[in-house]
Design a protein around this motif. Structure first.
Motif, PDB file in Angstrom:
ATOM      1  N   LEU A 226       0.550  -0.974 -14.061  1.00  0.00           N
ATOM      2  CA  LEU A 226       1.890  -1.057 -13.497  1.00  0.00           C
ATOM      3  C   LEU A 226       2.140   0.109 -12.556  1.00  0.00           C
ATOM      4  N   VAL A 227       2.798  -0.180 -11.454  1.00  0.00           N
ATOM      5  CA  VAL A 227       3.127   0.835 -10.457  1.00  0.00           C
ATOM      6  C   VAL A 227       4.616   1.140 -10.537  1.00  0.00           C
ATOM      7  N   ARG A 228       4.952   2.413 -10.679  1.00  0.00           N
ATOM      8  CA  ARG A 228       6.364   2.804 -10.708  1.00  0.00           C
ATOM      9  C   ARG A 228       6.954   2.703  -9.300  1.00  0.00           C
ATOM     10  N   MET A 229       8.151   2.124  -9.201  1.00  0.00           N
ATOM     11  CA  MET A 229       8.840   2.007  -7.919  1.00  0.00           C
ATOM     12  C   MET A 229      10.038   2.942  -7.900  1.00  0.00           C
TER      13      MET A 229
ATOM     14  N   ARG B  51       0.831  -1.213   0.000  1.00  0.00           N
ATOM     15  CA  ARG B  51       0.000   0.000   0.000  1.00  0.00           C
ATOM     16  C   ARG B  51       0.861   1.257   0.000  1.00  0.00           C
ATOM     17  N   SER B  52       1.950   1.249   0.767  1.00  0.00           N
ATOM     18  CA  SER B  52       2.829   2.424   0.806  1.00  0.00           C
ATOM     19  C   SER B  52       3.486   2.661  -0.546  1.00  0.00           C
ATOM     20  N   ALA B  53       3.898   1.574  -1.213  1.00  0.00           N
ATOM     21  CA  ALA B  53       4.527   1.724  -2.524  1.00  0.00           C
ATOM     22  C   ALA B  53       3.561   2.307  -3.539  1.00  0.00           C
ATOM     23  N   CYS B  54       2.277   1.915  -3.454  1.00  0.00           N
ATOM     24  CA  CYS B  54       1.276   2.432  -4.392  1.00  0.00           C
ATOM     25  C   CYS B  54       0.890   3.876  -4.072  1.00  0.00           C
ATOM     26  N   GLU B  55       0.750   4.195  -2.791  1.00  0.00           N
ATOM     27  CA  GLU B  55       0.327   5.538  -2.403  1.00  0.00           C
ATOM     28  C   GLU B  55       1.424   6.571  -2.619  1.00  0.00           C
ATOM     29  N   HIS B  56       2.688   6.143  -2.564  1.00  0.00           N
ATOM     30  CA  HIS B  56       3.814   7.071  -2.712  1.00  0.00           C
ATOM     31  C   HIS B  56       4.591   6.775  -4.001  1.00  0.00           C
ATOM     32  N   GLU B  57       3.864   6.493  -5.052  1.00  0.00           N
ATOM     33  CA  GLU B  57       4.478   6.246  -6.354  1.00  0.00           C
ATOM     34  C   GLU B  57       5.218   7.493  -6.816  1.00  0.00           C
ATOM     35  N   PRO B  58       6.482   7.389  -7.231  1.00  0.00           N
ATOM     36  CA  PRO B  58       7.252   8.581  -7.611  1.00  0.00           C
ATOM     37  C   PRO B  58       6.743   9.199  -8.905  1.00  0.00           C
ATOM     38  N   ALA B  59       7.026  10.472  -9.083  1.00  0.00           N
ATOM     39  CA  ALA B  59       6.677  11.154 -10.333  1.00  0.00           C
ATOM     40  C   ALA B  59       7.476  10.549 -11.484  1.00  0.00           C
ATOM     41  N   ARG B  60       6.957  10.723 -12.706  1.00  0.00           N
ATOM     42  CA  ARG B  60       7.587  10.078 -13.856  1.00  0.00           C
ATOM     43  C   ARG B  60       9.032  10.555 -14.064  1.00  0.00           C
ATOM     44  N   ALA B  61       9.282  11.857 -13.869  1.00  0.00           N
ATOM     45  CA  ALA B  61      10.637  12.377 -14.067  1.00  0.00           C
ATOM     46  C   ALA B  61      11.601  11.748 -13.070  1.00  0.00           C
ATOM     47  N   GLU B  62      11.195  11.647 -11.823  1.00  0.00           N
ATOM     48  CA  GLU B  62      12.058  11.033 -10.806  1.00  0.00           C
ATOM     49  C   GLU B  62      12.284   9.560 -11.119  1.00  0.00           C
TER      50      GLU B  62
ATOM     51  N   HIS C 154       3.313  -4.933 -10.988  1.00  0.00           N
ATOM     52  CA  HIS C 154       1.882  -4.943 -10.735  1.00  0.00           C
ATOM     53  C   HIS C 154       1.627  -4.953  -9.226  1.00  0.00           C
ATOM     54  N   ARG C 155       0.528  -4.364  -8.826  1.00  0.00           N
ATOM     55  CA  ARG C 155       0.194  -4.321  -7.408  1.00  0.00           C
ATOM     56  C   ARG C 155       0.021  -5.735  -6.842  1.00  0.00           C
ATOM     57  N   SER C 156      -0.489  -6.646  -7.671  1.00  0.00           N
ATOM     58  CA  SER C 156      -0.721  -8.017  -7.203  1.00  0.00           C
ATOM     59  C   SER C 156       0.594  -8.776  -7.014  1.00  0.00           C
TER      60      SER C 156
END
Length: 425
Positions: A413-416, A360-371, A423-425
């Motif tokens: 897809l979630v950016r890390m 949940r933390s990784a999804c809620e705090h997904e970095p901006a595309r430039a970062e 994927h979140r799953s």
């Protein structure tokens, strides 16, 4: 797992509590339970639950523990049960006091018979009253001696636990925790009152504070120690107590519990944290509620009080003292007395598994595309493997963005922050 200290009683059903992070709360039991933490409504907060279970001694299997309000009759029953428990303990204390007095007389007479007449003028040492294994501290309402080897006579654990206790030498001679008594004494001093026993109200001498600090220091040193870890805010090295680590910052930001729950200036308020209670314990989610308005209010109030005192000091420094300055001098010496404010930061208990919390933390705090693109570039430039060893070995490029775990899911897809996607799953 929380520990609180009872600093003051407001009538029979209201109490001022302090937690281990030095935050104060006002909890009241009645027709509608209330607490200054702001989380007491249809369900109990941890502070009202502490008052019912520990202070008022309501059994956990009693339905009154789960009600959000009590009628006058139910309040009377709760107070009557507590009064019977208090009277029972007072009777046991008086019996122990009488036995101790008889034993002291017997020993005094034997010393008089053994010594020469007029040669013994030494002051007798005051001894504490005996206490039972199930006796509790009047401030934190926990057992004086922890369960286990500390209750075995002559054991090393019992000797260590006894060094963490103090007793009233000015009156009742009953025992409490040194650390708890220091919290009580700090509160009494902060409101401009003398240090006194929480049971018999006998005044303690000012030098008792030295002994209380020593006992509290011993209790603090018995906390878990994280060697090699330092607090980013207060520079505590090593961190003692509970270790908190930020999930977003690199290099990782570590905080002690007092700084993580700082009442007026909590660091990294928007970042998720994990906590560890001792070096061998697993990591667990660390949640807190932060009221931004209250944080700003605390800061503005402190700034105003600081400027007000500085203005008074400047006024008095530039002129000679006269009778009309007596009130100003008293105002400078008088400590600030105020009702406990609504805490800006409070710990939140959770049963969420660590794995779900991290996802949940990784999804809620997904970095901006430039970062994320910068991290991906660093990932491609790495000679061998990913930047962080915790990441899977799969790589992603701007031309072929695929799940780092090589799954065939068609979800989003979630950016890390390491430069991968998953994927979140």
């Amino acid at each position: 797992s929380s520990r609180f200290f009872v600093l003051q009683s407001i009538g029979p059903t209201g109490f001022i509590l302090r937690d281990e992070g030095d935050q104060k709360f006002k909890a009241c039991i009645g027709a509608q339970h209330s607490c200054s933490c702001g989380r007491c409504g249809d369900e109990h907060c941890v502070h009202t639950a502490f008052v019912l279970l520990k202070v008022l001694k309501v059994p956990p299997d009693n339905p009154l523990c789960w009600q959000s309000s009590l009628t006058d009759g139910e309040i009377s029953d709760v107070l009557a049960t507590r009064q019977r428990d208090v009277e029972k303990r007072e009777r046991e204390a008086k019996q122990a006091e009488r036995r101790a007095a008889l034993e002291a007389k017997r020993q005094h007479r034997s010393r008089q018979n053994d010594s020469a007449a007029g040669c013994s003028g030494a002051r007798e040492e005051i001894e504490r009253l005996p206490f039972a294994e199930d006796d509790t501290c009047p401030i934190c309402c926990d057992f004086l001696l922890p369960e286990g080897p500390a209750r075995e006579d002559g054991s090393r654990e019992r000797k260590a636990a006894m060094r963490l206790l103090t007793f009233c030498k000015s009156g009742c001679r009953r025992t409490m925790h040194s650390q708890c008594m220091k919290h009580w004494a700090d509160h009494r001093v902060s409101v401009g009152e003398d240090i006194s026993c929480p049971l018999c109200r006998a005044t303690w001498p000012s030098e008792a504070m030295v002994e209380l600090r020593r006992g509290a220091g011993l209790a603090n040193r018995r906390k878990a120690v994280f060697w090699g870890h330092s607090c980013k805010r207060c520079r505590m090295l090593p961190i003692r107590g509970v270790l908190h680590g930020c999930l977003l910052c690199e290099p990782i930001v570590e905080l002690c519990e007092e700084c993580f729950l700082h009442p007026t200036d909590p660091p990294h308020v928007k970042h998720p944290f994990v906590r560890r209670s001792n070096p061998s314990a697993p990591w667990a989610p660390a949640l807190r509620t932060v009221h931004d308005t209250q944080v700003q209010l605390h800061r503005l109030r402190e700034q105003h009080q600081r400027r007000q005192r500085q203005a008074l000091e400047e006024i008095l420094a530039n002129r000679e003292f006269g009778p009309e300055d007596y009130e100003l001098l008293q105002q400078l010496d008088r400590p600030e007395v105020a009702e406990p404010p609504v805490p800006a930061v409070a710990a939140v208990e959770t049963e969420e598994p660590l794995e779900e919390y991290l996802v949940r933390s990784a999804c809620e705090h997904e970095p901006a595309r430039a970062e994320w693109l910068r991290a991906q570039t660093a990932l491609k430039d790495a000679a061998a493997g990913p930047v962080r060893g915790r990441c899977p070995p799969a790589r992603c490029t701007s031309d072929d963005v695929s799940c780092a775990f090589r799954c065939e899911s068609s979800g989003r897809l979630v950016r890390m922050r390491c430069g991968h996607v998953a994927h979140r799953s």
